[in-house]
Design a protein around this motif. Structure first.
Motif, PDB file in Angstrom:
ATOM      1  N   ASN A  13       0.798  -1.234   0.000  1.00 60.08           N
ATOM      2  CA  ASN A  13       0.000   0.000   0.000  1.00 60.08           C
ATOM      3  C   ASN A  13       0.828   1.280   0.000  1.00 60.08           C
ATOM      4  O   ASN A  13       0.285   2.365  -0.160  1.00 60.08           O
ATOM      5  CB  ASN A  13      -0.971   0.025   1.188  1.00 60.08           C
ATOM      6  N   ASN A  68       2.700   2.493  -2.166  1.00 60.23           N
ATOM      7  CA  ASN A  68       2.673   3.177  -3.463  1.00 60.23           C
ATOM      8  C   ASN A  68       1.263   3.504  -3.941  1.00 60.23           C
ATOM      9  O   ASN A  68       1.071   3.921  -5.085  1.00 60.23           O
ATOM     10  CB  ASN A  68       3.383   2.315  -4.509  1.00 60.23           C
ATOM     11  N   ASP A  69       0.275   3.340  -3.048  1.00 63.46           N
ATOM     12  CA  ASP A  69      -1.101   3.686  -3.400  1.00 63.46           C
ATOM     13  C   ASP A  69      -1.235   5.178  -3.675  1.00 63.46           C
ATOM     14  O   ASP A  69      -0.755   6.015  -2.890  1.00 63.46           O
ATOM     15  CB  ASP A  69      -2.067   3.306  -2.269  1.00 63.46           C
ATOM     16  N   TYR A  70      -1.871   5.515  -4.785  1.00 62.06           N
ATOM     17  CA  TYR A  70      -2.078   6.927  -5.141  1.00 62.06           C
ATOM     18  C   TYR A  70      -3.182   7.512  -4.278  1.00 62.06           C
ATOM     19  O   TYR A  70      -4.250   6.907  -4.106  1.00 62.06           O
ATOM     20  CB  TYR A  70      -2.443   7.056  -6.613  1.00 62.06           C
ATOM     21  N   LYS A  71      -2.915   8.698  -3.710  1.00 60.88           N
ATOM     22  CA  LYS A  71      -3.900   9.388  -2.887  1.00 60.88           C
ATOM     23  C   LYS A  71      -4.340  10.665  -3.599  1.00 60.88           C
ATOM     24  O   LYS A  71      -3.540  11.575  -3.815  1.00 60.88           O
ATOM     25  CB  LYS A  71      -3.312   9.735  -1.515  1.00 60.88           C
ATOM     26  N   LYS A 106      -0.299  12.446  -5.219  1.00 58.90           N
ATOM     27  CA  LYS A 106       0.859  11.567  -5.376  1.00 58.90           C
ATOM     28  C   LYS A 106       0.638  10.333  -4.529  1.00 58.90           C
ATOM     29  O   LYS A 106      -0.361  10.230  -3.811  1.00 58.90           O
ATOM     30  CB  LYS A 106       2.147  12.279  -4.969  1.00 58.90           C
ATOM     31  N   SER A 107       1.579   9.405  -4.570  1.00 56.40           N
ATOM     32  CA  SER A 107       1.441   8.208  -3.747  1.00 56.40           C
ATOM     33  C   SER A 107       1.681   8.550  -2.283  1.00 56.40           C
ATOM     34  O   SER A 107       2.348   9.542  -1.949  1.00 56.40           O
ATOM     35  CB  SER A 107       2.432   7.137  -4.199  1.00 56.40           C
ATOM     36  N   LEU A 108       1.146   7.709  -1.423  1.00 61.31           N
ATOM     37  CA  LEU A 108       1.325   7.913   0.007  1.00 61.31           C
ATOM     38  C   LEU A 108       2.811   7.904   0.366  1.00 61.31           C
ATOM     39  O   LEU A 108       3.287   8.767   1.118  1.00 61.31           O
ATOM     40  CB  LEU A 108       0.593   6.815   0.782  1.00 61.31           C
ATOM     41  N   SER A 151       5.442   8.603  -1.494  1.00 62.38           N
ATOM     42  CA  SER A 151       6.137   9.792  -1.995  1.00 62.38           C
ATOM     43  C   SER A 151       5.892  10.998  -1.103  1.00 62.38           C
ATOM     44  O   SER A 151       6.802  11.787  -0.827  1.00 62.38           O
ATOM     45  CB  SER A 151       5.696  10.104  -3.424  1.00 62.38           C
TER      46      SER A 151
END
Length: 347
Positions: free
Chosen positions: A208, A210-213, A218-220, A222
């Motif tokens: 998770n 790299n899940d996009y928010k 951006k991803s979590l 990042s």
């Protein structure tokens, strides 16, 4: 290297030749941080630095040390190691400038389960990036391969900085008065504290992270791995032109623990919650973790990485100087009578 090679030591999990290769890979990066005070080269038993004190009446050394903490767990999961070095530098240099000191030199310590020279070089590149942002030299460090103590793909990272300030220019709380104003300089995100809570809130794992928010854009991972902002140059520029009465680096303990550290005993602070925009990452943490406002402000920087106290007459000029240095700054509160407390007002 051949004479130093130990087959027995390698069989125990320590490859000394990997250490030599690491030094070779980081040499140019480290030298890129050297300022004119550096009088030693990489590889000695100690880093030598000759500070320029000719314009100081009574020079005082100011030191600080810190690490990156469990934010490193995110770097491991994402296999991204080029920014945590900046975090390490930031957590140290941002502390010493609270005294009005200019950072002079920095040393790092990397302990790891397995020395992979290319990974070490990437970590150190982040350290050198941070040192250049702070205009301080990386004069040495230590890499310790510790098999059986750390997993092979994990490491710890800590650092140490020494700065200097003329004694008569040390920032203390003596001149703070009721009615003085608090200026907040925005943070770049969560910075490098509170990550044990962050990891629990999101139950972060390799799937998770790299899940996009949508709310973050951006991803979590990042968003959370965004490196800690370094405030050295803008704050020193401000100190050259404005009488700054107090400075607080907002780290672990948030507003409630850090801001009182710049106060004298008979005053407190009122901070206006709506005086600036709280970044989405903190709203998401609070929502997902069902965390109280008190706990949020007692754990995270809430979008303010550095707070400064100035007289009312200097507020606009101070904000202007900081903005010219590329920072976003806001008047976020004021000094009142009290007992070194911080009061968060929701209006």
């Amino acid at each position: 290297m051949e004479k130093s090679f130990s087959e027995s030591y390698k069989n125990a999990g320590v490859d000394v030749t990997a250490g030599y290769k690491s030094v070779e890979l980081i040499k140019n990066s480290v030298k890129s941080t050297y300022t004119k005070g550096v009088i030693s080269d990489l590889g000695g038993f100690g880093g030598l630095f000759a500070p320029d004190i000719k314009n100081m009446k009574e020079p005082v050394l100011v030191s600080g040390t810190d690490g990156v903490g469990t934010k490193l767990k995110l770097a491991f999961l994402m296999n991204k190691h080029d920014t945590v070095g900046q975090d390490c530098v930031a957590m140290c240099v941002n502390d010493v400038i609270c005294s009005g000191a200019k950072p002079l030199f920095f040393l790092d310590y990397i302990a790891l389960g397995k020395n992979i020279p290319e990974k070490v070089a990437t970590i150190v590149k982040g350290v050198t990036d941070g040192c250049k942002m702070a205009d301080c030299a990386l004069v040495g460090g230590e890499t310790a391969e510790m098999p059986g103590f750390y997993p092979e793909d994990e490491y710890d990272l800590a650092g140490f900085v020494v700065g200097i300030v003329d004694k008569e220019k040390i920032i203390n709380s003596e001149n703070i008065n009721v009615g003085d104003k608090v200026i907040g300089i925005t943070s770049s995100g969560v910075h490098s504290n509170g990550f044990s809570l962050v990891r629990k809130v999101f139950d972060i794992n390799e799937k998770n992270i790299n899940d996009y928010k949508e709310e973050l854009g951006k991803s979590l991972g990042s968003a959370l791995l965004e490196p800690t902002k370094i405030y050295v140059k803008p704050v020193l520029k401000l100190l050259d032109k404005i009488d700054v009465k107090g400075i607080s680096h907002i780290t672990g303990g948030g507003f409630y623990e850090n801001m009182p550290r710049m106060l004298k005993d008979n005053v407190s602070l009122i901070i206006h919650k709506n005086s600036y925009e709280i970044p989405e990452i903190f709203k998401l943490i609070q929502k997902e973790g069902d965390i109280s406002q008190r706990d949020m402000y007692n754990t995270f920087n809430m979008g303010i990485g550095m707070a400064l106290i100035v007289s009312p007459d200097n507020v606009q000029e101070a904000i202007k100087i900081l903005e010219q240095e590329g920072e976003k700054a806001f008047e976020i509160g004021e000094v009142i009578k009290g007992n070194k407390e911080v009061i968060i007002k929701n209006n």
